[in-house]
Design a protein around this motif. Structure first.
Motif, mmCIF file in Angstrom:
data_model
loop_
_atom_site.group_PDB
_atom_site.id
_atom_site.type_symbol
_atom_site.label_atom_id
_atom_site.label_comp_id
_atom_site.label_asym_id
_atom_site.label_seq_id
_atom_site.Cartn_x
_atom_site.Cartn_y
_atom_site.Cartn_z
ATOM 1 N N TYR A 139 0.844 -1.205 0.000
ATOM 2 C CA TYR A 139 0.000 0.000 0.000
ATOM 3 C C TYR A 139 0.874 1.248 0.000
ATOM 4 C CZ TYR A 139 0.755 0.652 5.046
ATOM 5 O OH TYR A 139 1.324 0.867 6.270
ATOM 6 N N LEU A 140 0.227 2.375 -0.366
ATOM 7 C CA LEU A 140 0.969 3.633 -0.465
ATOM 8 C C LEU A 140 0.797 4.426 0.828
ATOM 9 C CD1 LEU A 140 2.564 5.571 -2.369
ATOM 10 C CD2 LEU A 140 0.352 6.583 -2.970
ATOM 11 N N GLY A 141 1.898 4.764 1.456
ATOM 12 C CA GLY A 141 1.874 5.554 2.687
ATOM 13 C C GLY A 141 2.310 6.986 2.399
ATOM 14 N N ILE A 142 1.511 7.941 2.878
ATOM 15 C CA ILE A 142 1.841 9.354 2.631
ATOM 16 C C ILE A 142 1.766 10.134 3.940
ATOM 17 C CG2 ILE A 142 1.096 11.477 1.451
ATOM 18 C CD1 ILE A 142 0.171 9.703 -0.840
ATOM 19 N N TYR A 143 2.793 10.908 4.190
ATOM 20 C CA TYR A 143 2.857 11.786 5.366
ATOM 21 C C TYR A 143 2.836 13.193 4.769
ATOM 22 C CZ TYR A 143 4.445 12.802 10.207
ATOM 23 O OH TYR A 143 4.547 13.224 11.522
ATOM 24 N N PRO A 144 1.630 13.764 4.537
ATOM 25 C CA PRO A 144 1.553 14.913 3.631
ATOM 26 C C PRO A 144 1.963 16.258 4.215
ATOM 27 C CG PRO A 144 -0.646 14.281 4.318
ATOM 28 C CD PRO A 144 0.304 13.320 4.964
ATOM 29 N N ALA A 145 1.976 16.386 5.539
ATOM 30 C CA ALA A 145 2.187 17.716 6.111
ATOM 31 C C ALA A 145 3.536 17.795 6.816
ATOM 32 C CB ALA A 145 1.047 18.035 7.064
ATOM 33 N N LYS A 146 3.735 18.922 7.462
ATOM 34 C CA LYS A 146 5.017 19.157 8.140
ATOM 35 C C LYS A 146 5.202 18.177 9.310
ATOM 36 C CE LYS A 146 2.618 22.444 10.913
ATOM 37 N NZ LYS A 146 2.298 23.679 11.438
ATOM 38 N N VAL A 147 6.389 18.224 9.889
ATOM 39 C CA VAL A 147 6.727 17.265 10.942
ATOM 40 C C VAL A 147 5.830 17.462 12.179
ATOM 41 C CG1 VAL A 147 8.489 18.733 12.021
ATOM 42 C CG2 VAL A 147 8.702 16.252 12.159
ATOM 43 N N CYS A 148 5.580 16.373 12.869
ATOM 44 C CA CYS A 148 4.800 16.381 14.112
ATOM 45 C C CYS A 148 5.369 17.445 15.069
ATOM 46 C CB CYS A 148 4.916 14.994 14.724
ATOM 47 S SG CYS A 148 4.275 14.851 16.383
ATOM 48 N N GLU A 149 4.462 18.250 15.630
ATOM 49 C CA GLU A 149 4.940 19.401 16.431
ATOM 50 C C GLU A 149 5.590 19.019 17.757
ATOM 51 O OE1 GLU A 149 1.803 22.309 16.583
ATOM 52 O OE2 GLU A 149 1.978 22.702 14.431
ATOM 53 N N TYR A 150 5.390 17.811 18.230
ATOM 54 C CA TYR A 150 6.090 17.412 19.471
ATOM 55 C C TYR A 150 7.600 17.477 19.279
ATOM 56 C CZ TYR A 150 1.571 15.305 20.755
ATOM 57 O OH TYR A 150 0.264 15.076 21.032
ATOM 58 N N TRP A 151 8.018 17.343 17.989
ATOM 59 C CA TRP A 151 9.451 17.335 17.695
ATOM 60 C C TRP A 151 10.072 18.719 17.704
ATOM 61 C CZ3 TRP A 151 13.018 13.496 17.021
ATOM 62 C CH2 TRP A 151 12.513 12.196 17.011
ATOM 63 N N VAL A 152 9.239 19.754 17.554
ATOM 64 C CA VAL A 152 9.829 21.099 17.464
ATOM 65 C C VAL A 152 9.591 21.914 18.733
ATOM 66 C CG1 VAL A 152 9.835 21.234 14.955
ATOM 67 C CG2 VAL A 152 7.783 21.895 16.189
ATOM 68 N N GLU A 153 8.923 21.311 19.711
ATOM 69 C CA GLU A 153 8.732 22.009 20.984
ATOM 70 C C GLU A 153 10.052 22.073 21.736
ATOM 71 O OE1 GLU A 153 5.672 19.931 23.068
ATOM 72 O OE2 GLU A 153 4.142 20.440 21.593
ATOM 73 N N LYS A 154 10.139 23.004 22.657
ATOM 74 C CA LYS A 154 11.335 23.092 23.497
ATOM 75 C C LYS A 154 10.891 23.045 24.957
ATOM 76 C CE LYS A 154 14.523 25.457 20.427
ATOM 77 N NZ LYS A 154 13.829 25.401 19.174
ATOM 78 N N PRO A 155 11.198 22.002 25.716
ATOM 79 C CA PRO A 155 11.894 20.799 25.258
ATOM 80 C C PRO A 155 10.988 19.928 24.395
ATOM 81 C CG PRO A 155 11.165 20.521 27.516
ATOM 82 C CD PRO A 155 10.805 21.924 27.138
ATOM 83 N N LYS A 156 11.602 19.052 23.597
ATOM 84 C CA LYS A 156 10.841 18.166 22.714
ATOM 85 C C LYS A 156 9.965 17.217 23.539
ATOM 86 C CE LYS A 156 14.371 16.470 20.509
ATOM 87 N NZ LYS A 156 15.145 15.608 19.657
ATOM 88 N N GLU A 157 8.768 16.946 23.015
ATOM 89 C CA GLU A 157 7.874 16.027 23.731
ATOM 90 C C GLU A 157 7.488 14.856 22.830
ATOM 91 O OE1 GLU A 157 6.862 16.854 27.409
ATOM 92 O OE2 GLU A 157 5.145 18.053 26.741
ATOM 93 N N ASN A 158 8.377 14.522 21.906
ATOM 94 C CA ASN A 158 8.095 13.417 20.980
ATOM 95 C C ASN A 158 7.999 12.083 21.722
ATOM 96 O OD1 ASN A 158 11.125 13.949 21.184
ATOM 97 N ND2 ASN A 158 11.059 11.844 20.405
ATOM 98 N N CYS A 159 7.276 11.149 21.100
ATOM 99 C CA CYS A 159 7.224 9.794 21.655
ATOM 100 C C CYS A 159 8.650 9.242 21.602
ATOM 101 C CB CYS A 159 6.274 8.931 20.839
ATOM 102 S SG CYS A 159 4.621 9.639 20.755
ATOM 103 N N ARG A 160 9.052 8.581 22.644
ATOM 104 C CA ARG A 160 10.458 8.236 22.809
ATOM 105 C C ARG A 160 10.992 7.215 21.794
ATOM 106 N NH1 ARG A 160 10.837 12.869 24.498
ATOM 107 N NH2 ARG A 160 10.463 13.306 26.693
ATOM 108 N N PHE A 161 10.111 6.434 21.210
ATOM 109 C CA PHE A 161 10.540 5.415 20.241
ATOM 110 C C PHE A 161 10.541 5.976 18.813
ATOM 111 C CE2 PHE A 161 6.029 5.353 20.993
ATOM 112 C CZ PHE A 161 5.545 5.580 19.716
ATOM 113 N N CYS A 162 9.993 7.165 18.628
ATOM 114 C CA CYS A 162 9.653 7.660 17.283
ATOM 115 C C CYS A 162 10.861 8.285 16.584
ATOM 116 C CB CYS A 162 8.535 8.675 17.408
ATOM 117 S SG CYS A 162 8.113 9.486 15.861
#
Ligand code: SF4
Length: 430
Positions: A139-162
């Motif tokens: 199947y075709l996977g598309i991530y159409p928009a900008k990066v998840c905002e948890y990654w650009v917060e200060k401090p970052k709050e991204n999921c730890r495995f991601c």
């Protein structure tokens, strides 16, 4: 259960997720038409895409540290590719499952997942097509928009495995217009025969992800008739999912990853702060109730996605039971400590501990009569699908009559799907 990985492709798929593979220097991979090993999108896959015996598609870890000491080695000879195993004989686990594994022996003939001919072509705006969308399995996977905002917060709050924030701008184009995506969808349909398009976003302030995705969904449905799914955080306004169903979405997926509240809080700090586990669960439950409404025979699935190996097996199995009890279908990934992520130093889970979870996945779906394995030509490389877990049952014929019903359903869906695609293509060409 058949415990010999040479005769049980689902057990082999699972063992490869947990142990990875080394690539022998005889392998050409891309030189033989295979897919490039990319850093992952959507946080979980990163490896070599293979087709195992039984037609099971998989993405096997290669770049992670644990894969460097894997007993599995991919070889190439005049007949093609094969997996051999070096080292250990059988292993016995705490779960009481003994896996029969021969030493330094041929395990299976495999095929490389073919690299699509359109990957290197450019869209009319000059973007390389594979930076707009990639095949994951079939199947075709598309991530159409900008990066998840948890990654650009200060401090970052991204999921730890991601690893999503590590990839964008390298393997993936940052943002993609609807027209660019449509060019890639058409190429993937015509040349790779895709049947399903999956749109994925991270978190954006103001719950904008569904607004972002709707124009893409409308165009794909209207112009191709393909099956479409969306994977986003759970929108505050649940009635938006009714609308998504009305515009033709076939699958919604909510990745809460972890059922244990304390581990969820620790591993997914952004998700915990913005939504909380409860809202993820409520979205899965609400969307499952939409299955019987609206568009007659239009397929509709509500998925709850978890990652096995991030919490005790009992907790993963409780998640599976909860999701299926409300009418949802679980998607169960296997934790992969991806290079560069906050969890890269963690060990992958043990296969023996994973078997009961995936066995439960199949059982729970069959007990609740959920429509597994009915979408036409959808092979997923990043997870073991519920229907593939039949191979892990001690009594695989237990649900034979339900399996017959599912086969009939799959045949009916296929006919409808082919009709829808023909209609959409004809209407768009007119
Ligand atoms: S929500 Fe978590 S898993 Fe999803 S993209 Fe953002 S950080 Fe990654």
């Amino acid at each position: 259960m058949e415990t010999d990985v040479r005769r049980n492709p689902a057990l082999l798929k699972l063992d490869l997720y947990c142990r990875g593979i080394r690539i022998d220097e005889s392998c050409l991979l891309e030189g033989d038409g295979g897919r490039q090993i990319l850093r992952t999108r959507a946080g979980l896959g990163s490896g070599v895409e293979l087709i195992l015996p039984g037609g099971l598609w998989t993405n096997v870890p290669v770049t992670e540290t644990f894969a460097q000491s894997s007993p599995y080695v991919l070889h190439r000879d005049v007949r093609g590719y094969s997996i051999r195993r070096h080292g250990e004989r059988g292993r016995v686990s705490g779960a009481g499952i003994q896996m029969k594994v021969p030493s330094a022996e041929h395990i299976a003939r495999v095929a490389l997942a073919p690299r699509p001919s359109w990957y290197d072509r450019k869209t009319s705006t000059g973007k390389t097509m594979t930076r707009v969308g990639t095949l994951q399995g079939t199947y075709l996977g598309i991530y159409p928009a900008k990066v998840c905002e948890y990654w650009v917060e200060k401090p970052k709050e991204n999921c730890r495995f991601c690893s999503v924030g590590l990839n964008l701008g390298t393997d993936d184009a940052d943002e993609k217009s609807v027209s660019e995506v449509m060019e890639v969808v058409r190429a993937a349909r015509e040349e790779s025969g895709i049947t399903y398009v999956d749109f994925n976003t991270g978190h954006y302030e103001g719950d904008t992800y569904l607004d972002i995705l709707e124009p893409y969904v409308r165009r794909v449905k209207a112009e191709t008739g393909l099956l479409v799914g969306v994977q986003t955080p759970p929108h505050h306004d649940l009635t938006r999912y009714r609308k998504l169903r009305e515009i033709g979405v076939n699958r919604v997926s909510f990745c809460f990853e972890i059922f244990d509240t304390e581990i969820f809080r620790r591993v997914c700090p952004g998700k915990n702060r913005e939504y909380g586990l409860t809202r993820y669960l409520e979205a899965v439950r609400y969307c499952a109730t939409l299955g019987s409404t609206g568009r007659g025979f239009e397929p509709w699935v509500s998925n709850g996605e978890i990652i096995a190996g991030l919490e005790p097996a009992q907790s993963s199995m409780a998640a599976i039971d909860w999701i299926t009890a409300v009418g949802g279908i679980p998607t169960v990934c296997v934790f992969r400590p991806l290079v560069g992520t906050d969890m890269e130093g963690e060990a992958p889970p043990r296969t023996e501990d994973m078997v009961p979870i995936f066995r439960r996945l199949y059982q729970a779906c069959m007990e609740k009569d959920l429509p597994i394995g009915v979408a036409p030509n959808v092979h997923v490389s990043l997870v073991l699908l519920p229907e593939e877990c039949r191979w892990l049952m001690d009594d695989p014929h237990r649900y034979w009559w339900k399996e017959l019903r599912l086969k009939a359903k799959a045949a009916a869906y296929r006919l409808k799907f082919e009709r829808d695609v023909k209609r959409a293509l004809a209407a768009h060409a007119a």
